[in-house]
Scaffold this active site. Structure first.
Site, PDB file in Angstrom:
ATOM      1  N   LYS A 114       0.833  -1.215   0.000  1.00 31.50           N
ATOM      2  CA  LYS A 114       0.000   0.000   0.000  1.00 31.50           C
ATOM      3  C   LYS A 114       0.863   1.259   0.000  1.00 31.50           C
ATOM      4  O   LYS A 114       0.549   2.225  -0.683  1.00 31.50           O
ATOM      5  CB  LYS A 114      -0.978  -0.001   1.185  1.00 31.50           C
ATOM      6  N   LYS A 195      -5.132 -10.330  -5.826  1.00 27.34           N
ATOM      7  CA  LYS A 195      -6.243 -10.603  -4.914  1.00 27.34           C
ATOM      8  C   LYS A 195      -7.407  -9.663  -5.217  1.00 27.34           C
ATOM      9  O   LYS A 195      -7.195  -8.474  -5.458  1.00 27.34           O
ATOM     10  CB  LYS A 195      -5.764 -10.361  -3.467  1.00 27.34           C
ATOM     11  N   LYS A 198     -11.470  -4.474  -2.389  1.00 29.89           N
ATOM     12  CA  LYS A 198     -12.440  -3.367  -2.502  1.00 29.89           C
ATOM     13  C   LYS A 198     -11.803  -2.194  -3.218  1.00 29.89           C
ATOM     14  O   LYS A 198     -12.442  -1.533  -4.024  1.00 29.89           O
ATOM     15  CB  LYS A 198     -12.859  -2.902  -1.101  1.00 29.89           C
TER      16      LYS A 198
END
Ligand code: ATP
Ligand code: LTN
Length: 333
Positions: A114, A195, A198
């Site tokens: 991230k 993966k 969201k």
């Protein structure tokens, strides 16, 4: 009377829940509700480690709780509350921060992934796993049902608990992560090398199926799902067949059939048929939960009341452990 083992898990209200969240986590929370003493949390403190539009976040928190109830979380059997309603989570996180080496956090793969995409990284993003440890440890949790991506965070939680216990004396139970046998890591329909998440679903139209998607939306995603140039419909480990395997895994998780039964069923069929059947299985699974969701959201005051009552109960349950931790470190309590 045997006391039930304690289950804790959380989900971020960062977007629309997708079929990966359902298969990897929520479905098991619901299915195993009678076996355990369950605590489920909409983790809004975690959500703001990446900027969220405040208006959207507020709506997503209620939507998240509504979807969980619609999926079958029963407030009579499980506590379902919002993390920021129970200040003990942030308080214990501070104490745990002080026993957690920064190096442990810098090694977390989710943090590395991230933060690599950001110009400026918040301290909260780095600290995310300590807050997660706090969530879990506050309730003397035995089991944490999560998808595979959270395995490393659970390991860190165990390490933090052990370190605190070693420094200050027995305080926290050491939790165990439980990962589903089927569907621990559902991949993106548009790209089976990543993966399903969201955040990617918000950017890429055909990445995921949301739990509130209409049958047409489900089919629009499935019909474009990435497969390969071959034609065998099998659970092959060949990386070129990851798209087909992902579709079959979704099918398996939702139908409960064995791999052999499924491969048999699809023998001689074309990828088009596979996509249609996977879409139909998803549409059927979503139908009842969408009906319950629409009913529930007509008047959110009942939902707010459930969340508020659960937050009070959660706060009462967290209090003794928080107090113990404060005593152990030498605070005047
Ligand atoms: P974000 O993109 O905002 O990080 P996410 O989709 O990864 O969101 P989380 O809120 O982080 O979702 O995860 C909620 C639960 O769903 C966790 O238990 C997580 O392990 C599980 N989960 C998330 N994505 C998947 C997936 N693709 N397959 C299986 N389980 C998943
Ligand atoms: N990091 C988790 C969400 C989460 C969680 C928890 C899961 C926050 N606190 C405690 C289990 C137990 C995620 O799914 N991304």
């Amino acid at each position: 009377m045997t006391t039930k083992k304690i289950v804790f898990s959380g989900i971020q209200p960062t977007g629309d829940f997708h079929i990966g969240n359902y298969i990897g986590a929520i479905k098991r929370w619901v299915a195993e509700q009678d076996l355990y003493d369950n605590i489920f949390c909409v983790v809004d403190l975690h959500a703001i480690t990446l900027y969220q539009d405040p208006k959207i976040l507020r709506a997503k928190i209620r939507q998240a709780a509504g979807v969980l109830l619609a999926c079958g979380i029963d407030p009579q059997k499980s506590l379902l509350f919002v993390q920021s309603h129970v200040p003990a989570h942030a308080e214990l996180a501070w104490i745990l921060n002080c026993v957690t080496p920064v190096g442990w956090l810098e090694r977390m793969t989710q943090y590395k992934d991230k933060s690599a995409k950001l110009e400026s990284v918040s301290t909260g993003l780095l600290d995310y796993p300590v807050l997660m440890a706090s969530d879990i440890l506050l309730y003397q949790t035995d089991y944490v049902p999560v998808g595979e991506d959270q395995k490393q965070h659970i390991e860190l939680t165990r390490d933090v608990a052990q370190r605190f216990n070693a420094l200050y004396g027995e305080t926290f139970a050491i939790p165990e992560g439980t990962i589903p046998k089927i569907g621990a890591r559902i991949m993106g329909f548009d790209d089976p090398t990543v993966k399903m998440s969201k955040s990617l679903a918000a950017e890429q139209k055909h990445h995921a199926v949301g739990l509130l998607d209409s049958p047409d939306q489900v089919w629009a995603v499935l019909k474009r799902a990435t497969t390969d140039s071959g034609k065998e419909i099998t659970f092959s480990e060949d990386s070129k067949k990851a798209g087909v395997k992902n579709l079959l895994t979704v099918y398996q998780a939702l139908t409960g059939q064995t791999q052999a039964e499924i491969e048999n069923h699809f023998e001689g069929k074309l990828y088009g048929a596979l996509k249609r059947e996977v879409a139909d299985v998803i549409i059927e699974a979503l139908k009842p939960l969408q009906a319950r969701y629409n009913e529930l959201m007509q008047d959110t005051s009942a939902l707010d009341a459930i969340l508020q009552r659960a937050a009070e109960q959660a706060a009462a349950r967290a209090a003794p452990t928080l107090r113990k931790a404060k005593e152990k470190v030498g605070f005047v309590v």
